[in-house]
Design a protein around this motif. Structure first.
Motif, PDB file in Angstrom:
ATOM      1  N   THR A 120      -0.986   1.460   2.673  1.00 36.29           N
ATOM      2  CA  THR A 120      -2.444   1.366   2.592  1.00 36.29           C
ATOM      3  C   THR A 120      -2.928   2.077   1.333  1.00 36.29           C
ATOM      4  O   THR A 120      -2.140   2.644   0.581  1.00 36.29           O
ATOM      5  CB  THR A 120      -3.080   2.016   3.830  1.00 36.29           C
ATOM      6  OG1 THR A 120      -2.751   3.414   3.833  1.00 36.29           O
ATOM      7  CG2 THR A 120      -2.570   1.367   5.100  1.00 36.29           C
ATOM      8  N   THR A 121      -4.223   2.083   1.135  1.00 37.84           N
ATOM      9  CA  THR A 121      -4.783   2.709  -0.061  1.00 37.84           C
ATOM     10  C   THR A 121      -5.351   4.097   0.213  1.00 37.84           C
ATOM     11  O   THR A 121      -6.218   4.565  -0.496  1.00 37.84           O
ATOM     12  CB  THR A 121      -5.905   1.828  -0.648  1.00 37.84           C
ATOM     13  OG1 THR A 121      -6.876   1.572   0.373  1.00 37.84           O
ATOM     14  CG2 THR A 121      -5.346   0.520  -1.176  1.00 37.84           C
ATOM     15  N   CYS A 122      -4.853   4.763   1.224  1.00 33.36           N
ATOM     16  CA  CYS A 122      -5.396   6.089   1.552  1.00 33.36           C
ATOM     17  C   CYS A 122      -5.062   7.088   0.450  1.00 33.36           C
ATOM     18  O   CYS A 122      -4.000   7.024  -0.166  1.00 33.36           O
ATOM     19  CB  CYS A 122      -4.868   6.579   2.901  1.00 33.36           C
ATOM     20  SG  CYS A 122      -3.135   7.055   2.908  1.00 33.36           S
ATOM     21  N   ASP A 153       0.546   6.731   4.056  1.00 32.56           N
ATOM     22  CA  ASP A 153       0.034   5.426   3.635  1.00 32.56           C
ATOM     23  C   ASP A 153       0.940   4.281   4.079  1.00 32.56           C
ATOM     24  O   ASP A 153       0.582   3.108   3.953  1.00 32.56           O
ATOM     25  CB  ASP A 153      -0.137   5.387   2.109  1.00 32.56           C
ATOM     26  CG  ASP A 153       1.163   5.669   1.369  1.00 32.56           C
ATOM     27  OD1 ASP A 153       2.083   6.242   1.993  1.00 32.56           O
ATOM     28  OD2 ASP A 153       1.264   5.318   0.184  1.00 32.56           O
ATOM     29  N   LYS A 190       2.525   1.555   6.313  1.00 33.63           N
ATOM     30  CA  LYS A 190       2.080   0.795   7.486  1.00 33.63           C
ATOM     31  C   LYS A 190       3.208   0.809   8.516  1.00 33.63           C
ATOM     32  O   LYS A 190       4.154   0.023   8.426  1.00 33.63           O
ATOM     33  CB  LYS A 190       1.730  -0.634   7.088  1.00 33.63           C
ATOM     34  CG  LYS A 190       0.543  -0.734   6.134  1.00 33.63           C
ATOM     35  CD  LYS A 190       0.291  -2.180   5.725  1.00 33.63           C
ATOM     36  CE  LYS A 190      -0.867  -2.312   4.761  1.00 33.63           C
ATOM     37  NZ  LYS A 190      -1.055  -3.719   4.306  1.00 33.63           N
TER      38      LYS A 190
END
Length: 1514
Positions: free
Chosen positions: A587-589, A624, A626
């Motif tokens: 993810t883009t966290c 981040d 998944k």
């Protein structure tokens, strides 16, 4: 003669000078046919060249006549089945006046036979698509020599039938004749199509079935079009050939010519296929029948003639045939039926079929993920793109989340308003131009890679310059680009594909964002060629028009169908962006770091990439990922990968924390490291801003895992990172400082930084520590705060010993398990065995660790593994080679691409598929013992044996009858391994280390070896001859490396093969004549040779027999002096071996000379005769002639040895004091003779002999004098020092001493005062000052550093003598300090900081005169405890808390300014060095300190801020 002819003539062997002369004489094609010997001789051509030219010319003409049907009467005859073109043919007649023109045409086409696709060959043909009917798309192209489908007849009336004409001859005719030919063919074909109501296209520039059989039917050859109007105007014959009533209809049905460009890779020739579409639509042709009178050219009248009788044509199969008279009535009657069929066909084609749109989302997913759920994050991407429109910039975010290696950008405004401007907001980049990749300085691949910052940043290559660039790289047009920049494009792509990224590790993505131009197509063709196809190339284009222009040009290299399969065309860019982002595995966290306020701060990718020399571990590392995308089998694979022997990853810890896999076992050593860290961070004892904790571990015992486990546990309260030690220290230091300060307002109270440094070099760590200390000093960070902790993790064969050497900050990790650890390992193993499909080899290293890597267990395991192995297979050979490297060379590996090349296998695109395929093709044994490693930065894979001890056992058991030297020999003969380009430098480095890297205890090895462990093994277990043979083979294999020759010289002299050793030393010197180490080796050859010849003497040598031996010794000394001079010029190394070598040989030579009969001893057993010979002009008669060439050299022997001893003695930090004392005594004893002193009471010889007596007693140099202070029996030291002083004159001021004698004389007094302050031999302090003034007054003379060191001791302010400030004394002191520092800097050069350490000899004590000078040995005697305990007290500053020491030493008042320390001397400020920079308090403070005297200058110890704020200065 045009360029084509020039190349043709030169290609047959005609010299360039004659080709140029033919060009100057304007020898054209027709002229070339008529050339004779007379003309050729007239231009200077020789007979042999004339013979070649005429013979080849005749063969070529014969070939043309045979294959083109040209006879010399001017008639063109076609092969069987074709009609002749003569005066009566439909196309007209060609007369004799046109013969030359036609021959020239054929001559220019001379190479067509070789370029055509012969019917009798098995060469694959490339089929081409037709231009869509009625399409006028200018982007559509044909590729030369591709093949169109066969000529066709009627199908469904709407689908056009096709007819081909090459027009090869007619295209060269004049306008009128060309138009007759075109009109004849077009009108005949058109009328035939219109009469049967079918669409059709006639193609000119394509070979038909009846033409030259050297061509394929449908082969695209193209025609040169000089005048397009001639082709268009040819249709004006419609009005002359059709009935008047049908002319308008014919005009509507016959469309104007379309000129389709024919392209050919690497060719600038422009040709076309000229196509005319025929469309008899029902609205125009209904009810009409078309008869025509075709035109022809009459040769006799030189006019165009129209046939008198009209003819009906129809399509019969693939031909246009006239309707026979008897068939004419039925043909006309069928007209109505044909009209009906035409109307129906048109109606059907107009129906709106709701076609099913292509599933581009699925296609995109498959192309990017290879059918998996997410994109493989181990692949690199190379992006090729052009101008990005402003509205599209918001839809390219997917690029910021891909591993972009480099970008080929054809947008010259990209830096201002394009893709680059946006991308660099998210990632660190480095911008380049194409020529930056040309490597004109011939760097190695590794050097050039670092120069371009590849793998550090995304490399952004502006392929056509930049508009905003102030330099010379400006944009240019296509033609200029091809001329000036295309060559650099080729170099850049070749470098990346051939040197940097192996096939299968990257994908090239063409992102077409605007209309394309030729350069971006050239880029595709270069990648297509380098990568052998489209397998790793894909294209994304939203605009169908942009794509088709690109694809039509690109088809010169690749089939357009293949391009279509690998392209996403027509999908909106916003859809592409969203679709790709869903495929990302993470993810883009934001990533987070701890901050001083106990909160968190975000670490953007851009900021992280700027610190590229650090692998940063964040608080939320791996969050981040998944997790739902990871299957159970993938999680199990991640866990087993670690336990099989690969390095642990952050994923292992993260998955364990999430409960998705078992906990990582925490060994006792992990707790020990944590305890040391806590002490460093929280204990109240003296702390430094930069500290070290060391982990020494057995190879494969889990030291690296423990270090990472500590980082993982500390990531929430410390800023943690792993240092990439391949980067320069300055870079790492800068990044580490930036990492510490990132997002912190208060830079004083930043969280400490924990840096892991693995398999480090001592110099690297020490230099990094010093640089960090300096950085903290500049930042004014107080020394009591820990800013950086360097966690140094290194393999060692004896970690427990290394731990004992420094127990307070060192942890040892061994294969031995504690009882608690055994229980943990046993439980873990039981859990594994319960898993489905469990096999022990899946976690082999873990199993071996459970058994503590016991030698018997490993041996039995390997023995069982190798049962039934095929010893002759390539797999087994690879196992031997990798085992050889892994056992003898620490951290060695072989790249996966090397292994694939060796085993004859290719690479694969998707990483897992590639690994799986590689492993699956290995033998069962190889599959078990090999592990695959992946480089964290480049993602490149390599192979290693699971464990060092397994490699050792495999090597021993696979050797069998094959000794290790033979394995190495075989390895050296594997050309595929040495020539393979990827990872070549690393592979060569490992091979070099195998043969020449010696073991050193300082690197954690058990011993200091003479040769590499491999060579020593061969010498010990085989024989030295095999070691020599394999080293010779390595020398040849590795480019005749000078250092291999050096090792051969050493190996030969160690085994008493001195002639061979002399040869190889000469070879090494011929390669590197100014290398001090090689010159020293040459000296060692002669030194060993001399010692060997002397040692094997059974009886005393005669003077004549001694000559050879003396010559060898003198050669050795000459070589050592050459090494000394070379060492002075080497700024990055300190090599003093030449001085030691000269002293050792010189002393041995003196001993040898003393044993000769020609130099008998006197009655007192002194060497008086030898001394007289060496120090005077005296020469014994018996050797006057025979030693004629030796006398001058031998008489310089004393001075040469003396100079070398003095140089060594001045190096007070690194010289071996015992050795120096021993050699000084040995040297001096040969120059002592009382009888000579009595004979020459006042002569120079007497002074020399007195000096030798001083030498013999230990007073000859600084080192031996100071070493007397280390004597445990002070009385003995006092006695020796008083004896030394007694040898000097009673009044040294009156009897002037030489400079070096004066230095030793003064130092002897200072030393004596340290052990016996009340000795009667001591001169007054003031007298010593007066004596030392010589070193200040004679400023033009450069004295040894020790002279200036004495000035600092004597002229430091004395409480009794220097009550008032004295400028003269200040000048002496400051001048001495400056000169001493200058000399020290020259001597120490640019060596590592740890080799520049400060060594303090004296401290300032309480008292006055000589009494205030306190030697370090006196301080040592006041410190209790063992040697290690005393050393640690010095290291941690505990010595200054010892009361007895505080009573002896005087604290000096000073002050700090901007982290610099000052004290007053003779009333003026003097800058002094702090022992530790981080001990200097920030800001401006009054301080007190202890003052030390060193050859680096004055040194401040135990700096403390003054409690009393009054500024006391003396």
């Amino acid at each position: 003669m045009d360029n084509h002819h020039r190349k043709e003539v030169q290609s047959i062997g005609i010299k360039k000078e004659y080709v140029n002369k033919l060009y100057e004489e304007e020898v054209t094609g027709p002229v070339l046919k008529e050339l004779d010997e007379v003309f050729l001789k007239s231009i200077g051509m020789k007979g042999g060249q004339i013979h070649i030219l005429t013979r080849k010319r005749n063969e070529l003409l014969e070939h043309f006549h045979k294959n083109t049907g040209l006879d010399l009467k001017g008639k063109i005859t076609y092969p069987s089945g074709a009609s002749e073109i003569d005066a009566s043919s439909p196309a007209g007649c060609i007369g004799k006046k046109d013969t030359e023109k036609i021959e020239a045409t054929l001559d220019r086409a001379g190479g067509r036979k070789s370029r055509s696709l012969h019917e009798n060959t098995a060469e694959a043909i490339t089929l081409s698509k037709f231009r869509p009917f009625r399409s006028e798309d200018i982007n559509f192209k044909y590729v030369k020599n591709n093949v169109l489908g066969p000529e066709t007849g009627i199908t469904d009336l709407v689908t056009p039938c096709h007819e081909y004409k090459s027009l090869a001859i007619a295209a060269e005719l004049d306008r009128q004749r060309l138009q007759v030919k075109l009109a004849n063919e077009i009108i005949r074909f058109a009328s035939a199509c219109m009469n049967v109501r079918t669409n059709g296209t006639i193609h000119f520039g394509v070979m038909d079935r009846n033409e030259d059989k050297g061509w394929k039917h449908g082969q695209i050859v193209g025609v040169k079009v000089r005048d397009r109007d001639a082709y268009v105007d040819a249709l004006d014959y419609i009005e002359r050939c059709f009935d008047k009533a049908e002319q308008e209809a014919a005009r509507h049905c016959i469309h104007p010519p379309i000129f389709v460009e024919v392209i050919q890779k690497d060719s600038q020739e422009q040709t076309f296929v000229v196509e005319v579409d025929i469309e008899p639509s029902s609205s125009i042709a209904n009810g009409r029948v078309f008869q025509v009178c075709l035109p022809r050219f009459n040769q006799d009248s030189n006019k165009v003639i129209i046939e008198k009788h009209p003819v009906f044509y129809q399509r019969v199969g693939a031909n246009s045939e006239p309707v026979k008279t008897e068939e004419l009535l039925p043909f006309i009657k069928g007209l109505q039926e044909r009209d009906a069929r035409r109307e129906k066909a048109e109606s059907s084609s107009r129906e709106d079929h709701d076609g099913i749109s292509q599933d581009l989302g699925r296609k995109l997913s498959i192309l990017l993920t290879d059918g998996k759920n997410y994109i493989n994050d181990s692949l690199w991407y190379i992006l090729v793109t052009n101008r990005c429109k402003k509205e599209d910039l918001k839809h390219v975010n997917f690029l910021t989340r891909m591993n972009i290696f480099c970008v080929f950008d054809f947008d010259e405004d990209s830096n201002v308003s394009g893709l680059y401007a946006q991308f660099k907001e998210y990632h660190a980049t480095s911008s380049h131009f194409l020529h930056d990749y040309s490597n004109e300085n011939k760097m190695t691949t590794t050097q050039f890679q670092k120069h371009l910052c590849l793998f550090d940043h995304t490399s952004w290559i502006f392929c056509n310059g930049r508009n905003d660039y102030h330099g010379s790289e400006k944009p240019c047009d296509e033609n200029t680009w091809i001329r000036t920049k295309k060559k650099y494009l080729k170099k850049a792509i070749s470098f990346i594909c051939d040197e940097i990224l192996p096939k299968g590790s990257f994908v090239v993505l063409f992102l077409l964002l605007s209309p394309v131009e030729k350069p971006i197509v050239d880029t595709f063709q270069e990648f297509y060629t380098e990568m052998n196809g489209m397998e790793y190339i894909m294209c994304i284009a939203e605009s169908r028009e942009d794509y088709e222009k690109w694809a039509n040009l690109a088809q010169a290299s690749c089939k357009i169908e293949t391009l279509e399969q690998k392209s996403i065309v027509g999908m909106k860019l916003s859809h592409v962006d969203a679709t790709i982002q869903t495929m990302m595995s993470s993810t883009t966290c934001a990533r987070h770091l701890p901050v001083s306020t106990r909160g968190l701060c975000a670490l953007p990718t851009l900021e992280e990439e700027k610190m590229f020399s650090l692998e940063i571990l964040c608080v939320n590392q791996c969050d981040d990922i998944k997790l739902d995308l990871l299957t159970a089998s993938e999680i199990q694979e991640i866990e087993q990968t670690f336990y099989q022997g690969r390095r642990i990853s952050w994923k292992n810890f993260w998955l364990a924390e999430k409960g998705k896999c078992g906990e990582v076992i925490e060994r006792e050593a992990c707790k020990d490291v944590s305890k040391i860290l806590d002490e460093m961070l929280h204990e109240t004892r003296i702390r430094y801003s930069v500290t070290k904790v060391k982990i020494f571990h057995h190879p494969g015992s889990g030291g690296s895992t423990i270090a990472r486990q500590v980082l993982w546990k500390r990531r929430k309260d410390l800023r943690c990172a792993i240092v990439k030690s391949s980067y320069p220290v300055a870079t790492v230091c800068q990044h580490a400082v930036n990492f510490r300060k990132y997002e912190e307002k208060d830079t004083i109270h930043c969280p400490p930084v924990l840096l892991l440094i693995e398999d480090y070099d001592e110099d690297f760590v020490d230099e990094l520590k010093n640089d960090l200390l300096d950085a903290m000093a500049v930042s004014k960070v107080h020394s009591s705060r820990t800013c950086f902790i360097l966690m140094c993790c290194k393999r060692s064969n004896d970690p427990e010993k290394r731990c004992k050497d420094s127990p307070l900050d060192t942890v040892a990790v061994t294969h031995k398990l504690t009882d608690h650890e055994k229980s943990l390992f046993k439980t873990k193993l039981e859990r594994f065995t319960k898993q489905k499909d469990f096999k022990p080899e899946f976690i082999l290293t873990f199993v071996l660790m459970c058994e503590e890597f016991k030698e018997t267990y490993v041996r039995e395991f390997v023995q069982h593994l190798l049962q039934g192995i095929d010893l002759s297979s390539r797999d087994t050979s690879l196992m031997r080679y990798v085992a050889l490297l892994n056992f003898y060379v620490h951290n060695s590996y072989v790249s996966l691409s090397h292994c694939e090349a060796f085993l004859g296998r290719g690479a694969y695109t998707e990483k897992r598929a590639r690994e799986h395929d590689f492993i699956s093709h290995l033998s069962e044994q190889a599959r078990v013992i090999f592990i695959e490693l992946r480089e964290d930065t480049t993602y490149l894979s390599s192979v290693q044996i699971i464990h060092y001890l397994v490699a050792k056992e495999i090597l021993q058991q696979l050797s069998g009858d094959l000794p290790q030297s033979q394995i190495a020999m075989s390895l050296l003969q594997e050309k595929v391994l040495f020539q393979h380009r990827f990872g070549r430098e690393e592979f060569i480095k490992f091979i070099r280390d195998l043969f020449i890297r010696r073991d050193k205890k300082s690197r954690g090895d058990n011993t200091d070896s003479l040769f590499s462990p491999f060579i020593e093994h061969v010498c010990s277990f085989e024989d030295c001859e095999k070691a020599i043979a394999v080293l010779k083979a390595a020398y040849e294999c590795l480019g005749k490396d000078a250092f291999f020759a050096q090792q051969l010289a050493r190996l030969h002299y160690i085994h008493d093969k001195f002639e061979d050793a002399e040869y190889w030393a000469g070879v090494a010197k011929s390669h590197l004549p100014n290398d001090s180490f090689i010159l020293d080796t040459e000296g060692q050859v002669y030194r060993r040779w001399f010692s060997f010849t002397v040692d094997k003497m059974t009886e005393e040598a005669t003077p004549e027999e001694a000559i050879q031996k003396i010559e060898i010794a003198l050669k050795a000394m000459k070589c050592f002096r050459a090494a000394q001079q070379a060492a002075k010029l080497e700024i990055d190394t300190m090599n003093n071996a030449g001085y030691f070598g000269e002293v050792e040989v010189g002393c041995r030579l003196l001993k040898f000379l003393s044993m000769l009969e020609v130099f008998p001893r006197n009655t007192e057993r002194e060497h008086s005769e030898l001394v007289r010979y060496l120090i005077s002009d005296y020469i014994p008669e018996s050797i006057k002639k025979s030693w004629g060439k030796l006398h001058s050299r031998l008489k310089g022997l004393r001075q040469n040895i003396y100079n070398a001893l003095e140089w060594i003695s001045e190096d007070l930090i690194y010289n071996p004091r015992k050795w120096l004392k021993r050699q000084s005594e040995a040297y001096a004893k040969f120059f002592i003779s009382k009888s000579l002193v009595e004979e020459n009471n006042a002569g120079p010889e007497t002074q020399l002999l007195r000096r030798m007596n001083i030498y013999r007693n230990g007073g000859g140099n600084v080192t031996t004098i100071l070493s007397l202070l280390s004597d445990t029996k002070e009385k003995r030291s006092v006695q020796k020092l008083e004896t030394i002083i007694s040898f000097y004159a009673e009044d040294p001021l009156r009897e002037r001493l030489e400079d070096i004698d004066l230095i030793n004389y003064i130092l002897s007094h200072i030393t004596l005062a340290c052990v016996s302050p009340g000795s009667s031999k001591l001169l007054p302090f003031q007298k010593l000052r007066e004596l030392s003034k010589r070193f200040f007054k004679q400023r033009r003379t450069t004295f040894p550093a020790s002279a200036y060191f004495l000035l600092t001791l004597l002229y430091w302010p004395d409480e009794a003598l220097d009550i008032e400030p004295n400028p003269d004394k200040y000048d002496i002191l400051i001048s001495a300090l400056q000169t001493m520092k200058h000399l020290n800097d020259i001597k120490m050069k640019n060596v590592a900081p740890r080799k520049k350490r400060i060594y303090t000899h004296f401290f300032l004590g309480k008292g006055y005169g000589l009494g205030k000078i306190v030697h370090k040995t006196r301080i040592d005697k006041l410190i209790s405890g063992s040697l290690d305990e005393r050393r640690m007290k010095w290291l941690h500053g505990d010595v200054w808390n010892i009361g007895k020491i505080r009573e002896v030493l005087k604290r000096v008042s000073g002050w700090t300014e901007d982290r610099k320390v000052f004290i007053r001397g003779h009333g003026r400020p003097i800058h002094i060095l702090p022992l530790h920079y981080d001990s200097v308090p920030p800001g401006s403070e009054n301080v007190t300190l202890y003052l030390g005297f060193s050859f680096n200058g004055l040194v401040a110890y135990n700096i403390e801020v003054e409690k009393d704020k009054t500024h006391m200065r003396k």
